[in-house]
Design a protein around this motif. Sequence first.
Motif, PDB file in Angstrom:
ATOM      1  N   PRO A 154       8.088  31.158  29.559  1.00 46.96           N
ATOM      2  CA  PRO A 154       9.292  31.705  28.911  1.00 46.96           C
ATOM      3  C   PRO A 154       9.026  32.395  27.580  1.00 46.96           C
ATOM      4  CG  PRO A 154       9.744  29.525  29.797  1.00 46.96           C
ATOM      5  CD  PRO A 154       8.266  29.745  29.937  1.00 46.96           C
ATOM      6  N   ASP A 155       8.021  31.948  26.839  1.00 43.13           N
ATOM      7  CA  ASP A 155       7.716  32.583  25.557  1.00 43.13           C
ATOM      8  C   ASP A 155       6.768  33.764  25.689  1.00 43.13           C
ATOM      9  OD1 ASP A 155       5.317  31.330  26.099  1.00 43.13           O
ATOM     10  OD2 ASP A 155       5.339  30.035  24.329  1.00 43.13           O
ATOM     11  N   ASP A 205      12.557  26.294  31.670  1.00 42.64           N
ATOM     12  CA  ASP A 205      11.858  25.150  31.115  1.00 42.64           C
ATOM     13  C   ASP A 205      10.345  25.268  31.244  1.00 42.64           C
ATOM     14  OD1 ASP A 205      14.289  23.731  30.474  1.00 42.64           O
ATOM     15  OD2 ASP A 205      14.525  23.378  32.632  1.00 42.64           O
ATOM     16  N   GLY A 206       9.871  26.385  31.748  1.00 42.15           N
ATOM     17  CA  GLY A 206       8.440  26.595  31.894  1.00 42.15           C
ATOM     18  C   GLY A 206       7.849  26.048  33.173  1.00 42.15           C
ATOM     19  N   GLN A 207       8.685  25.537  34.071  1.00 43.40           N
ATOM     20  CA  GLN A 207       8.188  25.016  35.337  1.00 43.40           C
ATOM     21  C   GLN A 207       7.909  26.163  36.309  1.00 43.40           C
ATOM     22  OE1 GLN A 207      11.237  22.224  36.517  1.00 43.40           O
ATOM     23  NE2 GLN A 207      10.585  20.708  35.023  1.00 43.40           N
ATOM     24  N   ILE A 208       6.863  26.008  37.101  1.00 47.48           N
ATOM     25  CA  ILE A 208       6.393  27.041  38.014  1.00 47.48           C
ATOM     26  C   ILE A 208       6.870  26.702  39.422  1.00 47.48           C
ATOM     27  CG2 ILE A 208       4.352  28.240  38.907  1.00 47.48           C
ATOM     28  CD1 ILE A 208       2.909  26.977  36.345  1.00 47.48           C
ATOM     29  N   TRP A 209       7.680  27.595  40.015  1.00 50.87           N
ATOM     30  CA  TRP A 209       8.205  27.410  41.360  1.00 50.87           C
ATOM     31  C   TRP A 209       7.363  28.253  42.310  1.00 50.87           C
ATOM     32  CZ3 TRP A 209      13.580  25.384  42.205  1.00 50.87           C
ATOM     33  CH2 TRP A 209      14.109  24.811  41.043  1.00 50.87           C
ATOM     34  N   ASN A 210       6.594  27.589  43.166  1.00 53.35           N
ATOM     35  CA  ASN A 210       5.632  28.269  44.031  1.00 53.35           C
ATOM     36  C   ASN A 210       6.000  28.133  45.498  1.00 53.35           C
ATOM     37  OD1 ASN A 210       2.841  27.489  45.748  1.00 53.35           O
ATOM     38  ND2 ASN A 210       2.815  29.449  44.674  1.00 53.35           N
ATOM     39  N   ALA A 211       5.964  29.258  46.212  1.00 53.45           N
ATOM     40  CA  ALA A 211       6.142  29.249  47.660  1.00 53.45           C
ATOM     41  C   ALA A 211       4.828  28.836  48.304  1.00 53.45           C
ATOM     42  CB  ALA A 211       6.576  30.625  48.156  1.00 53.45           C
ATOM     43  N   CYS A 212       4.853  27.749  49.067  1.00 53.60           N
ATOM     44  CA  CYS A 212       3.650  27.243  49.718  1.00 53.60           C
ATOM     45  C   CYS A 212       3.592  27.816  51.137  1.00 53.60           C
ATOM     46  CB  CYS A 212       3.644  25.722  49.737  1.00 53.60           C
ATOM     47  SG  CYS A 212       2.055  25.023  50.247  1.00 53.60           S
ATOM     48  N   TRP A 213       2.809  28.875  51.284  1.00 53.46           N
ATOM     49  CA  TRP A 213       2.649  29.577  52.566  1.00 53.46           C
ATOM     50  C   TRP A 213       2.024  28.627  53.599  1.00 53.46           C
ATOM     51  CZ3 TRP A 213       3.443  34.620  54.374  1.00 53.46           C
ATOM     52  CH2 TRP A 213       2.742  34.994  55.524  1.00 53.46           C
ATOM     53  N   GLY A 214       2.683  28.528  54.739  1.00 52.78           N
ATOM     54  CA  GLY A 214       2.169  27.687  55.813  1.00 52.78           C
ATOM     55  C   GLY A 214       2.691  26.270  55.803  1.00 52.78           C
ATOM     56  N   ALA A 215       3.440  25.900  54.751  1.00 51.77           N
ATOM     57  CA  ALA A 215       3.937  24.535  54.644  1.00 51.77           C
ATOM     58  C   ALA A 215       5.458  24.459  54.627  1.00 51.77           C
ATOM     59  CB  ALA A 215       3.378  23.868  53.390  1.00 51.77           C
ATOM     60  N   ARG A 282      17.298  26.211  36.485  1.00 50.98           N
ATOM     61  CA  ARG A 282      17.547  26.876  35.198  1.00 50.98           C
ATOM     62  C   ARG A 282      16.682  28.126  35.171  1.00 50.98           C
ATOM     63  NH1 ARG A 282      18.823  25.227  30.328  1.00 50.98           N
ATOM     64  NH2 ARG A 282      16.660  25.333  29.593  1.00 50.98           N
ATOM     65  N   GLY A 283      17.146  29.128  35.904  1.00 55.10           N
ATOM     66  CA  GLY A 283      16.344  30.328  36.084  1.00 55.10           C
ATOM     67  C   GLY A 283      16.399  31.267  34.891  1.00 55.10           C
ATOM     68  N   ARG A 284      15.579  32.323  34.985  1.00 54.00           N
ATOM     69  CA  ARG A 284      15.531  33.353  33.946  1.00 54.00           C
ATOM     70  C   ARG A 284      15.668  34.715  34.605  1.00 54.00           C
ATOM     71  NH1 ARG A 284      10.769  34.115  31.173  1.00 54.00           N
ATOM     72  NH2 ARG A 284       9.558  33.316  32.931  1.00 54.00           N
ATOM     73  N   ALA A 285      16.297  35.640  33.892  1.00 55.60           N
ATOM     74  CA  ALA A 285      16.439  37.003  34.394  1.00 55.60           C
ATOM     75  C   ALA A 285      15.106  37.743  34.251  1.00 55.60           C
ATOM     76  CB  ALA A 285      17.521  37.744  33.612  1.00 55.60           C
ATOM     77  N   GLU A 286      14.844  38.646  35.169  1.00 59.93           N
ATOM     78  CA  GLU A 286      13.624  39.452  35.115  1.00 59.93           C
ATOM     79  C   GLU A 286      13.789  40.577  34.075  1.00 59.93           C
ATOM     80  OE1 GLU A 286      10.773  39.001  36.568  1.00 59.93           O
ATOM     81  OE2 GLU A 286      11.318  37.343  37.875  1.00 59.93           O
ATOM     82  N   PRO A 287      12.771  40.824  33.263  1.00 55.64           N
ATOM     83  CA  PRO A 287      12.860  41.918  32.273  1.00 55.64           C
ATOM     84  C   PRO A 287      12.669  43.277  32.930  1.00 55.64           C
ATOM     85  CG  PRO A 287      10.712  40.872  32.184  1.00 55.64           C
ATOM     86  CD  PRO A 287      11.511  40.076  33.174  1.00 55.64           C
ATOM     87  N   ASP A 288      13.080  44.314  32.221  1.00 54.45           N
ATOM     88  CA  ASP A 288      12.853  45.694  32.688  1.00 54.45           C
ATOM     89  C   ASP A 288      11.421  46.115  32.399  1.00 54.45           C
ATOM     90  OD1 ASP A 288      15.525  45.728  33.340  1.00 54.45           O
ATOM     91  OD2 ASP A 288      16.133  47.032  31.686  1.00 54.45           O
TER      92      ASP A 288
END
Length: 292
Positions: A154-155, A205-215, A282-288
């Motif tokens: 986030p920072d 909050d700085g947590q990383i949400w990862n898509a686990c391919w194959g699982a 608690r998502g964040r908007a994507e920057p331009d």
Amino acid sequence: MEQVPTSILSLEPCHLGEGPTYDVTTDTAWWFDIREGRLFEAHLGSSSVRVHALGRMASALGRIDAERQLIVAEDGLYIRQLADGAMTLFRPLEVDNPATRSNDSRVHQSGTFWIGTMGRKAEPGAGAIYALHGGKISTLFPGISIPNSICFSPDGATGYFADTARAVLYAVPLNPATGLPRTEPEVLLRHTGIGGLDGSVVDADGQIWNACWGAGRIDIYSPQGERLRSLRVPARQASCPAFVGPDLSRLLVTSAWQDMDATARAADPEAGRTFLLEASARGRAEPDVKLA
């Protein structure tokens, strides 16, 4: 694995769904079917979905402004006009190497765009991660096999990326003002067990949400690399998440039917569809993205 309320945003199966992003100003989600050269546009409030043929493989986009997007495609970066879909080449990228294509990419808070490439057949070390900064493209990390999980704290002081083929997620200190590395990347975590590290996004909050391919799941990691939770996705080959909705609490997840034969697809009937998870994030908007 947790089960949260989940719905299907798009029934149209993607050969290789990837690169979701969300424009909070228009309540519109965008994502790609890389293999079929298609761009999906979904207005969440009305649940309307449009599909745009791009005429080339593409994998990600950044919003420039209310009228334009920057599309990451197999042969370069294109400015796309939202009004009519017209695309103009902005910068070529690996155009002299037909063996590669674009893959996972994301915009840093500074407006710098990190862009991943890979071999069309996932050849070892054929790809790289680049940065579009100040209108110029520079190489950040060469020799990447399958670049994924490009995202930022986030920072803006830490960047993350994975090489799926190596099952490693890296962290690298960044200059928050430029989105460029200060030092070399270090291993944050090594993935073990079923599946592989695919696309990721970082919450407020700085947590990383990862898509686990194959699982068939989304794994949520702390900034220290500890797995905190896992959310079920109704397709085995989950590929990339994005925070969506006016409060950015929902999670859009793309998926794929790539490399699945008829038997595998019959056993995984939701493969390739695009989902909405009521994740209470608690998502964040994507920057331009900044072109110069």
